[in-house]
Enzyme design. Sequence first.
Site, PDB file in Angstrom:
ATOM      1  CD  GLU A  22      -2.794  -0.887   2.586  1.00  0.00           C
ATOM      2  OE1 GLU A  22      -2.536   0.044   3.387  1.00  0.00           O
ATOM      3  OE2 GLU A  22      -3.684  -1.730   2.789  1.00  0.00           O
ATOM      4  CE  LYS A  82       4.444   5.878   7.182  1.00  0.00           C
ATOM      5  NZ  LYS A  82       3.800   7.180   7.433  1.00  0.00           N
ATOM      6  CG  LEU A  83      -2.474   7.280   2.261  1.00  0.00           C
ATOM      7  CD1 LEU A  83      -3.922   7.042   2.666  1.00  0.00           C
ATOM      8  CD2 LEU A  83      -2.407   7.863   0.867  1.00  0.00           C
ATOM      9  CD  GLU A 127       5.010   9.943   5.432  1.00  0.00           C
ATOM     10  OE1 GLU A 127       5.513   9.866   6.567  1.00  0.00           O
ATOM     11  OE2 GLU A 127       3.828  10.244   5.245  1.00  0.00           O
ATOM     12  CE  LYS A 165      -1.638  -1.937   6.110  1.00  0.00           C
ATOM     13  NZ  LYS A 165      -2.994  -1.351   6.196  1.00  0.00           N
TER      14      LYS A 165
END
Length: 1007
Positions: A329, A331-332, A499, A504
């Site tokens: 995913e 990273k926000l 970022e 996961k």
Amino acid sequence: MSQLNRPKSPTEEAKEEDLAQYGSGPLTLEELEEKYPNRPRNHSKTLPFSELYRSLFNPLNENKKQPAPAGRPIPRSKLGPHGQAKVSPHEQRRHIIERFVSRWRSEVGPDFYPALRLILPDKDRDRGVYGLKENTIGKLLVKLMKIDRNSEDGYALLHWKLPGNTAAARMAGDFAGRCYEVLGKRAMRVDPGDMSVGEVNVWLDRLAGASGEAEQMPVMEEFYRRMNAEEMMWLIRIVLKQMKVGATERTFLDLWHPDGEALFSVSSSLRRVCWELYDPGVRLEGEETGVTLMQCFQPQLAQFQMNASFQRMVEHLQVTEEDPEFWIEEKLDGERMQMHMVEDESVPGGKRFCWWSRKAKDYTYLYGDGFEDDNSALSRHLKGAFAEGVRNCILDGEMITWDPDTDKIVAFGTLKTAALSEQKNPFNQKGPRPLFRVFDIVYLNDQPLTRYTLRDRHRALEKAVVGEPRRMEIHQYEAATSHEAIEPLLRKIVAEASEGLVLKNPRSMYRLNSRNDDWIKVKPEYMSEFGESLDCVVIGGYFGSGHRGGTLSSFLCGLRVSENYIKAGANPEKCLSFFKVGGGFKAEDYAEIRHHTEGKWVDWDASKPPSQYIELGGGERLQYERPDVWIRPKDSIVISAKAAEITPSEQFALGWTLRFPRFRRLRLDRTWDSCLDVDGFDQLRNRVDQELKERKEMNVENRKRKPTKRARRELVIAGADPGVAPTRLDVRKPKTKIFEGMEFCVLSESLKPVKKSKAQLEALIKENGGQISQRPDKSSGMIIVADKKVVKVASLIKEAGGADVVKPKWVFDCLAQIKGLGDDESYLLPFEEAHLFTATEEMRERAAKNSDQFGDSYARDVDVDELAEILKGMPKAEDRDENGFDPNEFLDQLEEHGHAVGGTKGTIWRRCRVHFALGEGVSELRTLRLEHYIRFGGGEVVDDMDDKKITQIVVVAADAKSQRALAADVRSRVSSWRQVPRIVTSKWVEDCWKESTLVDEEPYAPS
């Protein structure tokens, strides 16, 4: 003996303290009794505050200094006199805490909450923030003790990171320790004071509720009067929430009750832990340790893997041959947020929401508690976000800022501003707005889902949440089976200024309050062999805090000026600030740096910066990223640093800086004059931009083809490999010859129409054939350029006959005019009045002839913005209209036709009639500024308070007490009016101006 004078029993004293402690807190005593009827009651008064540090904090600190326990077999040195194993520091730590807890239970009672909120102040969610940092506390103490701020002790308090020779200065980096040294000389008492734990909590509640120095000082005076120096030291650590006693909250909570840590994980409440788990013999049932609707829980966190390879990271995710899949995913860059939603018929719309951050801060007031919440920045937009049949749920995700104009994520620092703006203008389709990206669901329709796998939870999430585009969306992931899939994605998100990534394990359960290998962060700075590697010279240093106190822990690095600068008269030793680095150093690196630079550091004097050697961002006036100490480049060392990317920044003199910089190694084989210079950096930046462009083009052409594998390579600049000679670059060839044969002297940065540093402006002129001089000479035909009245410009103006100084706008206009037409010097523009910063009368007369009466140039094309400015200066036809022109009527007509007219400072107070009620001692300048805000914002300032058409009355007073009295007087005068105006403080005017819109008056009512 009368009832009034009889001595109080311990139980009565405890009850009185209980009343004082909770009666003025977030809940009244009546509300407390109603909400927690079965809460434990202490039978005696709480222990003295001094017992906290004597029996708990100090012993834990001493225990922390012991070496780590040895492994097996146990060496003889670790055995007692009879051969038994000595107690390990870990066991000693538990014994210290257990003794204190046992003493509290026996001497005070079963309610441990008053003590625990002082032991774990950073976990106490019931007390408001103090708004106090080290510098503010230092100023309060200097005034409190009435010492000169320039004395040794005053200076030590206000410059607590700097080392020195005095006892206080030797505590560098430990602010509370430095306060102890200073307070010890001037304490009101030597022996421990008489304040109890309960009383300290009462006064800390008052400190949290204080606004400004006038209200904070009496509270600090009370502590100072009733505490000795050591008590004050620990109190300051509590206020700063920096205890560091060597024991985590898990240890304290487990030793208070076996289920303490489990309950805290699902509630984030020390109060619940203490009041529901006061009997260690009563255990929680299984369902009581799970997440609960409308109770903030401690979320699962991602693990750091600083030095692991991608392959090793994937192995940590417990992949198997049968199930090798893992998820990747983005990273926000936002704020971790959990959303709770329940059916509630009492709420308009039938659904009630609660929002909490990772640190358990309640944000419901901002994002909204229902579909019909008028103050909602988000909830009101989520009516269609849930699937039919979803009665309740808890979602875990990230709140980010989304800009619909660019269709991109905006930096995290804009989130609060965007949310407040959305609160006030909910249906505005432009401007940044909050967006909730959901990546997990932990509760659905009365069932906790934490025991299910991530894969199953995500299926439930996809069925339960429909989403609302650009308001609430499910965060997407990419399934992978090989570590080779990570790097391409990481390079992609770095190119997009994101970022990092999160890996996961889809087979994992949701583990509350845990940072484990089921989720792994991958940031560019955690990786070796990634990004640019640069050799730069150290030009400044910053002192650290904590265990790095008193030593330099981070460094300012710079680039030496290029050959062009030197030819133009710059000091060959001068460096431009580039980036600040503090990560990646080991103890031996710090030791090596100290060895090679000892005795060469100089304290930075802001009034006399070393401009001949170092240039900071913002110039001599602003001095961005100013170091504590500096060092001459020729006396310094070269370090190699790596980074994720190069990004523009006004904080550094170069105009660029590194994102995620990390130290790689010392380059003792390099001298300061062989490291990267400005020209080399420009070449690097251009090359990286070109490679990125080519890569994007190639990806577009070959997006359907299978990509070929390419070995990772690192970009090494300025001879990063030992033994390779540094690259010496030739002077850049001019892009055009428009300024050929002309000499320029640039005296300041450019502010308009383009913001550029002095160095960038000089480079631009040189790129187009101009020569640069650092000494202005108005008699030689030199063109002197400036956009600010710096010292050199002021001295030129004072000289006899004045001087002609041109704005950088002329340079930009010349270059814009020849774009696409060649570089012949005949395109050089004549000066116009808009090009002159200051000029002689003769020059102004000549310049005036080069544009018409409205400022429209005869020699060049103007852009849209400049044309708009010219049109503004033209007389309006309505000025000659006999019937006149009513701007408010015109704006009303616009609104009637569906055109928004808000969002600009000129329309903030339209239709507002504002009166200022002034107290004694209010400065005329402050009042004038507030009145100007109203007038400039389209409002009317009314002098007569009896004018009953007033819409707002602004109370302006010198202090809080005067403000309350003045507000009471105003309320009594207007209470009988048919339409009572809103009474607000001056902060309402300032916040409206800052936000460019009317903000709600309610929070600004004088208390």
